[in-house]
Design a protein around this motif. Structure first.
Motif, short mmCIF file in Angstrom:
data_model
loop_
_atom_site.label_atom_id
_atom_site.label_comp_id
_atom_site.label_asym_id
_atom_site.label_seq_id
_atom_site.Cartn_x
_atom_site.Cartn_y
_atom_site.Cartn_z
N ALA A 1 -16.74 -28.50 16.17
CA ALA A 1 -16.91 -29.36 17.34
C ALA A 1 -15.89 -29.03 18.41
O ALA A 1 -14.74 -28.66 18.13
CB ALA A 1 -16.78 -30.83 16.94
N ALA B 1 -19.20 -32.90 19.04
CA ALA B 1 -19.96 -33.62 18.00
C ALA B 1 -20.81 -34.69 18.69
O ALA B 1 -20.37 -35.31 19.67
CB ALA B 1 -19.00 -34.24 17.00
N ASN C 1 -22.72 -30.06 17.87
CA ASN C 1 -22.29 -28.76 17.33
C ASN C 1 -22.98 -28.41 16.02
O ASN C 1 -23.20 -27.23 15.73
CB ASN C 1 -20.77 -28.75 17.13
CG ASN C 1 -20.32 -29.74 16.08
OD1 ASN C 1 -20.53 -30.95 16.25
ND2 ASN C 1 -19.71 -29.25 15.00
#
Length: 545
Positions: A192, A239, A242
């Motif tokens: 992320a 996130a 990702n």
């Protein structure tokens, strides 16, 4: 409809086939798909150059690269070129930018003509005719970042200020066991981003667009160019985007070992670039493509938020929405990475237009396979706002008739151009910069690439839609090559520079010399019978004594 607006959305490096409505089997783009259901999806849309700057300058001027002269990234758009503001502002339209243009002003030209860069003319030119509500071209490594970049200042205000350039080291980097890893390296981009979803680039730019819309006075027509930076590299996503997709969602690369045999020498240079070697490996594709897909879904999610915001303010009922990209991304197809050459993954773009007018009701949810160029957008905008299209300047064609269900006479080929003079391999070619030009002409059945000094490239799009077999040196296809080269030649001979002389003015000036009494080639008065007596020279009496 009291007034008309346009929301002109452009993504950067978004492939034409990475949308649900374009047939991708697993990507989630419900809001873009719903937009296509409300409008027309153009399935054969091409950019005028498969690279950011030249493609965008063609969009913002409505003119081919060889006409506007901005041939490469960081090549200035010359001061004399009319831009989107020049065409729309006189119609009472505010042209507003949030995001990227890649515009480089012609500072030398302004200095030569005595134009102050800070003057209204200088600022208009430097921003390609847009009022820059917030401009961010989106590539800010430490060597290029400028002080005071608004997005960097925003990140610092959110606590990402441990570095002077959080665009790079927070939004486009990841945290690994060994420390921070720049997103310019692709080996860990499955991790992320070091910023939250809310603080990443796409939501930030969406909020800035909503900030502008919240200030809307309800009276002045506007065109808002929301120009997203993603899914362009660095391929880093926050996130949950990702790891929203996995290697199972990666479509096999469109390539074959045969493409590496007796390859066109110029095409081979593109294959041998670092990006080509990287994305030629399955490991790289399986690492990067899921993140690329996540970035696209993030854009879709943000468009859902934006459309809801507009719905709450009754803006959707009078706003045309245009969704497109400046070019595509090879992602390992044909042994290439990035963009720059003329295969469809690079040169075709998504294009969806939803027109709120009732005249467009009959075409909603349809797909149009006409050959469309991105330079068609500016004439479409001019006609939508009720203006007369200056065809002596704009080289595209308005799509409004197609949106309204008409069947106008249409082009049978499209053009894209690329100048490879700035490529790292240019010295290996032995060519000087002025020699490094290449052209693509494509019909629905054939694609032909001409690069002086190299063999031609030819693809049979009807029988080989994936462009796997180059017929450029096949003796059985000489007639087709000559036919395609003739199309390119005819296009190159089109008028490009009659910008100060409109078509109506040209019609008015037809035969003007005789109307003014300039009579060329007449033998005597008998030849001038029937002419307006007022324009005929009067015979003067002989005054000789």
């Amino acid at each position: 409809m009291a007034r008309k607006n346009i929301l002109f959305i452009m993504c950067d490096q978004l492939r034409f086939d990475y949308l649900g409505c374009a047939g991708h089997p697993s990507i989630k783009t419900p809001n873009i798909d719903a937009l296509a259901a409300r409008g027309v999806q153009f399935s054969n849309a091409y950019c005028q150059s498969p690279i950011c700057g030249p493609s965008r300058m063609s969009v913002y001027t409505g003119r081919y690269v060889s006409s506007n002269g901005a041939h490469s990234n960081f090549a200035p758009l010359r001061i004399g070129e009319r831009n989107i503001g020049h065409h729309l502002n006189p119609l009472g339209v505010r042209t507003v930018l949030v995001g990227k243009t890649h515009m480089k002003p012609d500072t030398e030209g302004m200095q030569r003509l005595g134009i102050d860069p800070e003057s209204d003319i200088g600022v208009n030119h430097a921003q390609a005719g847009f009022e820059a509500y917030e401009r961010d071209d989106g590539i800010h490594p430490d060597t290029m970042v400028r002080p005071g970049l608004p997005y960097n200042e925003y990140l610092k205000s959110k606590g990402y200020g441990e570095d002077s350039n959080p665009w790079h080291w927070a939004a486009n980097s990841v945290e690994t066991e060994q420390g921070v890893r720049s997103g310019f390296f692709n080996d860990r981009v499955d991790l992320a981003a070091r910023v939250s979803d809310e603080d990443s680039e796409t939501p930030y730019m969406t909020r800035r667009a909503m900030d502008f819309l919240a200030e809307d006075d309800g009276e002045t027509p506007w065109l808002l160019h929301l120009s997203y930076i993603k899914p362009h590299w660095p391929y880093v996503a926050p996130a949950p985007y990702n790891d929203m997709y996995s290697a199972d969602d990666v479509i096999p690369a469109v390539k074959s070992d045969a493409e590496l045999e007796d390859t066109n020498p110029l095409m081979k240079h593109f294959m041998e670039r670092v990006a080509g070697k990287t994305f030629g490996r399955d490991e790289a594709r399986e690492k990067v493509i899921p993140v690329y897909m996540g970035l696209i879904t993030q854009i879709d999610d943000q468009l859902g938020i934006l459309f809801d915001f507009m719905q709450q303010r009754d803006l959707l009922e009078n706003t045309m929405i245009v969704f497109t990209s400046d070019h595509g991304d090879y992602m390992g197809d044909h042994w290439m990475g990035d963009k720059d050459y003329f295969h469809n993954p690079s040169v075709k773009v998504p294009l969806i237009i939803s027109d709120p007018q009732s005249e467009a009701d009959a075409t909603r949810g349809t797909t149009d396979a006409s050959l469309v160029e991105l330079i068609d957008l500016l004439p479409t905008f001019v006609e939508y706002y009720g203006g007369e299209i200056p065809y002596n300047i704009l080289e595209g064609r308005s799509l409004l008739p197609k949106l309204h269900g008409d069947t106008p006479e249409w082009r049978d080929f499209v053009i894209s151009e690329y100048d490879y003079s700035c490529q790292v391999f240019r010295p290996e070619t032995g060519k000087e910069p002025l020699e490094c030009r290449s052209y693509m002409v494509a019909t629905k059945d054939w694609k032909y690439v001409h690069a002086p000094g190299y063999p031609p490239v030819l693809f049979d799009l009807k029988n080989d839609p994936d462009e796997m077999t180059d017929l450029g040196r096949n003796p059985d296809h000489e007639d087709i090559r000559q036919s395609m080269f003739k199309r390119l030649g005819n296009w190159s001979l089109h008028y490009r520079q009659r910008e100060t002389w409109s078509e109506p003015h040209n019609i008015k000036m037809t035969g003007m010399e005789e109307k003014l009494g300039v009579l060329i080639g007449y033998w005597d008065e008998n030849d001038a019978k029937g002419k307006d007596p007022k324009i005929l020279p009067r015979r003067k009496p002989n005054t000789t004594t």
